[in-house]
Design an enzyme around this catalytic site. Structure first.
Site, PDB file in Angstrom:
ATOM      1  N   HIS A  20       0.835  -1.201   0.000  1.00  0.00           N
ATOM      2  CA  HIS A  20       0.000   0.000   0.000  1.00  0.00           C
ATOM      3  C   HIS A  20       0.876   1.259   0.000  1.00  0.00           C
ATOM      4  CE1 HIS A  20      -3.969  -1.982   0.841  1.00  0.00           C
ATOM      5  NE2 HIS A  20      -3.122  -2.964   1.074  1.00  0.00           N
ATOM      6  N   ASP A 117      -6.511   5.548   1.399  1.00  0.00           N
ATOM      7  CA  ASP A 117      -6.321   4.157   1.005  1.00  0.00           C
ATOM      8  C   ASP A 117      -7.667   3.444   0.973  1.00  0.00           C
ATOM      9  OD1 ASP A 117      -3.944   1.877   0.968  1.00  0.00           O
ATOM     10  OD2 ASP A 117      -5.860   1.114   1.705  1.00  0.00           O
ATOM     11  N   VAL A 321      14.668  -7.427  -1.299  1.00  0.00           N
ATOM     12  CA  VAL A 321      15.462  -7.211  -2.510  1.00  0.00           C
ATOM     13  C   VAL A 321      14.826  -6.092  -3.329  1.00  0.00           C
ATOM     14  CG1 VAL A 321      16.206  -9.629  -2.639  1.00  0.00           C
ATOM     15  CG2 VAL A 321      14.137  -8.903  -3.860  1.00  0.00           C
ATOM     16  N   GLN A 323      13.136  -5.564  -6.206  1.00  0.00           N
ATOM     17  CA  GLN A 323      12.443  -6.399  -7.198  1.00  0.00           C
ATOM     18  C   GLN A 323      12.470  -5.781  -8.595  1.00  0.00           C
ATOM     19  OE1 GLN A 323       8.961  -8.728  -6.142  1.00  0.00           O
ATOM     20  NE2 GLN A 323       7.785  -7.658  -7.692  1.00  0.00           N
ATOM     21  N   HIS A 338       2.936 -14.429  -6.086  1.00  0.00           N
ATOM     22  CA  HIS A 338       1.646 -14.561  -5.396  1.00  0.00           C
ATOM     23  C   HIS A 338       0.594 -13.662  -6.047  1.00  0.00           C
ATOM     24  CE1 HIS A 338       2.988 -10.762  -3.944  1.00  0.00           C
ATOM     25  NE2 HIS A 338       2.135 -10.652  -2.955  1.00  0.00           N
ATOM     26  N   SER A 343       3.266  -6.335  -7.903  1.00  0.00           N
ATOM     27  CA  SER A 343       4.141  -7.282  -8.600  1.00  0.00           C
ATOM     28  C   SER A 343       3.618  -7.575 -10.000  1.00  0.00           C
ATOM     29  CB  SER A 343       4.263  -8.589  -7.809  1.00  0.00           C
ATOM     30  OG  SER A 343       4.965  -8.355  -6.606  1.00  0.00           O
ATOM     31  N   GLU A 346       4.465  -4.671 -12.211  1.00  0.00           N
ATOM     32  CA  GLU A 346       5.915  -4.632 -12.439  1.00  0.00           C
ATOM     33  C   GLU A 346       6.344  -5.703 -13.448  1.00  0.00           C
ATOM     34  OE1 GLU A 346       7.520  -4.812  -8.439  1.00  0.00           O
ATOM     35  OE2 GLU A 346       6.506  -2.948  -7.917  1.00  0.00           O
ATOM     36  N   GLY A 361      -6.477 -13.121  -0.270  1.00  0.00           N
ATOM     37  CA  GLY A 361      -7.028 -11.814  -0.662  1.00  0.00           C
ATOM     38  C   GLY A 361      -7.392 -11.694  -2.140  1.00  0.00           C
TER      39      GLY A 361
HETATM   40  N1  UDP Z   1       9.068  -5.853  -3.019  1.00  0.00           N
HETATM   41  C1  UDP Z   1      10.422  -5.636  -3.198  1.00  0.00           C
HETATM   42  N2  UDP Z   1      11.300  -6.465  -2.596  1.00  0.00           N
HETATM   43  C2  UDP Z   1      10.916  -7.520  -1.829  1.00  0.00           C
HETATM   44  C3  UDP Z   1       9.525  -7.745  -1.667  1.00  0.00           C
HETATM   45  C4  UDP Z   1       8.636  -6.903  -2.286  1.00  0.00           C
HETATM   46  O1  UDP Z   1      10.832  -4.691  -3.873  1.00  0.00           O
HETATM   47  O2  UDP Z   1      11.778  -8.226  -1.317  1.00  0.00           O
HETATM   48  C5  UDP Z   1       8.115  -4.894  -3.611  1.00  0.00           C
HETATM   49  C6  UDP Z   1       7.505  -5.375  -4.911  1.00  0.00           C
HETATM   50  O3  UDP Z   1       8.308  -4.986  -5.995  1.00  0.00           O
HETATM   51  C7  UDP Z   1       6.150  -4.676  -4.882  1.00  0.00           C
HETATM   52  C8  UDP Z   1       5.806  -4.587  -3.410  1.00  0.00           C
HETATM   53  O4  UDP Z   1       7.037  -4.714  -2.712  1.00  0.00           O
HETATM   54  O5  UDP Z   1       6.278  -3.367  -5.387  1.00  0.00           O
HETATM   55  C9  UDP Z   1       4.882  -5.686  -2.933  1.00  0.00           C
HETATM   56  O6  UDP Z   1       3.587  -5.418  -3.325  1.00  0.00           O
HETATM   57  P1  UDP Z   1       2.629  -6.501  -3.936  1.00  0.00           P
HETATM   58  O7  UDP Z   1       1.353  -5.814  -4.234  1.00  0.00           O
HETATM   59  O8  UDP Z   1       3.280  -7.191  -5.069  1.00  0.00           O
HETATM   60  O9  UDP Z   1       2.453  -7.586  -2.796  1.00  0.00           O
HETATM   61  P2  UDP Z   1       2.226  -7.508  -1.197  1.00  0.00           P
HETATM   62  O10 UDP Z   1       3.579  -7.430  -0.611  1.00  0.00           O
HETATM   63  O11 UDP Z   1       1.393  -6.313  -0.892  1.00  0.00           O
HETATM   64  O12 UDP Z   1       1.545  -8.797  -0.901  1.00  0.00           O
HETATM   65  C1  G50 Z   2      -5.340  -5.784   0.512  1.00  0.00           C
HETATM   66  C2  G50 Z   2      -5.487  -7.035   1.052  1.00  0.00           C
HETATM   67  C3  G50 Z   2      -6.532  -7.876   0.614  1.00  0.00           C
HETATM   68  C4  G50 Z   2      -7.440  -7.447  -0.350  1.00  0.00           C
HETATM   69  C5  G50 Z   2      -7.262  -6.141  -0.889  1.00  0.00           C
HETATM   70  C6  G50 Z   2      -6.220  -5.330  -0.462  1.00  0.00           C
HETATM   71  C7  G50 Z   2      -8.255  -5.710  -1.909  1.00  0.00           C
HETATM   72  C8  G50 Z   2      -8.547  -4.288  -2.182  1.00  0.00           C
HETATM   73  C9  G50 Z   2     -10.008  -4.026  -1.989  1.00  0.00           C
HETATM   74  O1  G50 Z   2      -6.022  -4.118  -0.978  1.00  0.00           O
HETATM   75  O2  G50 Z   2      -8.923  -6.523  -2.429  1.00  0.00           O
HETATM   76  C10 G50 Z   2     -10.424  -3.774  -0.565  1.00  0.00           C
HETATM   77  C11 G50 Z   2     -11.375  -2.786  -0.325  1.00  0.00           C
HETATM   78  C12 G50 Z   2     -11.828  -2.514   0.951  1.00  0.00           C
HETATM   79  C13 G50 Z   2     -11.350  -3.233   2.037  1.00  0.00           C
HETATM   80  C14 G50 Z   2     -10.393  -4.210   1.793  1.00  0.00           C
HETATM   81  C15 G50 Z   2      -9.931  -4.490   0.498  1.00  0.00           C
HETATM   82  O3  G50 Z   2     -11.790  -2.955   3.283  1.00  0.00           O
HETATM   83  O4  G50 Z   2      -4.652  -7.454   1.994  1.00  0.00           O
HETATM   84  O5  G50 Z   2      -8.447  -8.244  -0.752  1.00  0.00           O
END
Ligand code: UDP
Ligand code: G50
Length: 443
Positions: A20, A117, A321, A323, A338, A343, A346, A361
């Site tokens: 986020h 957010d 890292v 990424q 995942h 990601s 990117e 999620g």
């Molecule tokens: N990321 C990174 N290095 C790491 C792990 C994650 O740069 O070792 C960055 C990745 O490039 C992305 C963000 O962290 O921009 C992770 O966001 P994403 O929505 O992919 O997954 P989340 O971590 O929220 O599950």
């Molecule tokens: C983060 C997360 C799980 C997830 C989501 C995330 C979304 C975004 C939509 O952003 O799907 C969303 C809207 C309102 C809310 C939660 C998520 O209260 O970890 O599913």
């Protein structure tokens, strides 16, 4: 846009987690580029070290940005029945949202609008409505996920029920209640900013723009692809040196993002799968949800036997890292992800086919974007995260399929090219920000 909108003052309110925070800061950089004044609201104590470090580096790099520290009333995780620290943090912010009022109204010069957010929406809208402050959402997931979110509890016909975040099937969870309240509050917002673009999500974006999906949906501004900031770069000597010595498109990069822990058993199956695939790999191992809690070394997590097998095939790390930099290396030819939305975007930007292995999620819905675009696989049969152990043999086979598929490579290269064109010209973002500014003048 020019100096005519130079006196806008925008507040940014991220929730928790790097997934986020990163898009917020990437967006912030383009707003600064337009001479807008910015206030970043940070919530304390911060959950992960990665977030603390990024916030302080960001604020040092942009001294013109005002930081407002927000300290909500702590919640008890047991009483709140929330085990995930990032989820607990956002619930804490939600329950203390009324305390944001003095912080927002004391901003000087007065705020022109706030960007909230998505996960905080319904708790913050009542505060900003009272202050008559326009409020925009930063939607940190896909447009496909937005299409579900905007009609919830209905489900658009384009989305299979099995792809919904599993937690939404539990109508008593606080997540489901928030999600539903947030969805209901959509019509009170001025607009939705999203890190997506036409060539990545043509159908969902068209559906959202058509107005047929949900009554009262505010305008959606696809500002993507968001690009990383110079300050996100970290030195990656060992991995980069290793990658430089590998053949073009020969390496599979493996990461499950910043907040997903994988069980030790599954980590070992994955390790075996990587070895069985016969491909070279760069693997980021993560065994705890929050970085501060990582204690075990790689030896303990992978076990001696697997460590030995890996030695000649790949590089395994257990730390944050860069990424973006990894994905930009010629040697990288596939990504086991995942499918966190950042990601996905990117990978699209870099033209890297994805083996999507959603864990929780919104990730299955994001993985379906890749599958629909023909530039990767969405492993539905592997189930959700912890409820299913996927065997190494199966993983190895899918990796071979990913790395050998020419059609996906071509499709991906095409998307990458438009993504790069868009960001070079700053076009998508530039025009959209203009439209956003117009919509603001009207509001
Ligand atoms: N990321 C990174 N290095 C790491 C792990 C994650 O740069 O070792 C960055 C990745 O490039 C992305 C963000 O962290 O921009 C992770 O966001 P994403 O929505 O992919 O997954 P989340 O971590 O929220 O599950
Ligand atoms: C983060 C997360 C799980 C997830 C989501 C995330 C979304 C975004 C939509 O952003 O799907 C969303 C809207 C309102 C809310 C939660 C998520 O209260 O970890 O599913």
């Amino acid at each position: 846009m020019s100096s005519s909108d130079g006196n806008l003052h925008v507040a940014l309110l991220p929730s928790s987690g790097m997934g986020h925070l990163l898009p917020y800061l990437r967006l912030a950089a383009s707003l600064i580029h337009h001479q807008w004044s910015l206030t970043l609201i940070t919530t304390h104590p911060i959950v992960s070290s990665a977030e603390s470090q990024l916030i302080s580096t960001f604020l040092s790099a942009f001294p013109q940005i005002t930081q407002k520290k927000f300290t909500p009333i702590p919640l008890d995780s047991v009483a709140a029945n929330i085990t995930d620290p990032f989820q607990l943090q956002l619930e804490t912010i939600r329950q203390s949202a009324h305390l944001l009022s003095p912080l927002i109204s004391s901003s000087s010069p007065p705020l022109s609008f706030i960007i909230t957010d998505v996960t905080l929406m319904s708790s913050v809208i009542s505060v900003t409505a009272k202050l008559c402050l326009p409020n925009y959402i930063l939607f940190t997931s896909s447009a496909r996920m937005l299409s579900l979110f905007s009609c919830f509890p209905s489900i658009p016909s384009s989305i299979p029920k099995e792809s919904l975040p599993p937690i939404l099937l539990d109508s008593n969870s606080s997540f489901t209640k928030n999600f539903s309240d947030d969805s209901g509050s959509l019509k009170h917002f001025n607009g939705v900013l999203i890190n997506s673009f036409e060539e990545l999500e043509k159908e969902p974006l068209e559906m959202l723009a058509s107005g047929n999906l949900t009554k009262g949906l505010p305008p959606v501004f696809p500002l993507g692809p968001f690009l990383p900031l110079e300050l996100e770069r970290i030195s990656l000597l060992a991995p980069l040196k290793w990658l430089e010595n590998q053949e073009e498109s020969s390496v599979v990069y493996v990461s499950f993002g910043s907040r997903t822990a994988i069980s030790k058993e599954q980590i070992r199956e994955l390790g075996n799968g990587l070895v069985l695939s016969g491909c070279k790999f760069l693997w980021v191992v993560k065994s705890k949800v929050v970085d501060k809690e990582e204690e075990e070394g790689l030896d303990e997590i992978l076990g001696h036997q697997l460590m030995k097998k890996i030695e000649n095939n790949g590089l395994v790390v257990k730390e944050w890292v860069d990424q973006w930099q990894i994905l930009s290396q010629k040697a990288v030819g596939g990504f086991i992800s995942h499918c966190g939305w950042n990601s996905v975007v990117e990978a699209a930007w870099h033209g890297i086919p994805v083996l999507g292995w959603p864990q929780q999620g919104d990730q299955m819905i994001n993985a379906e974007v890749i599958e629909a675009g023909g530039w990767g696989l969405c492993m539905k049969s592997w189930g959700w995260g912890s409820n299913h152990l996927v065997k190494g043999v199966e993983i190895g086979d899918k990796i071979k399929e990913l790395m050998g598929n020419q059609r996906m490579k071509m499709e991906c290269a095409r998307i990458s090219e438009v993504a790069k064109q868009r960001s070079k010209a700053g076009e998508g973002c530039e025009n959209m920000l203009k439209t956003l500014f117009q919509s603001l003048k009207k509001s």
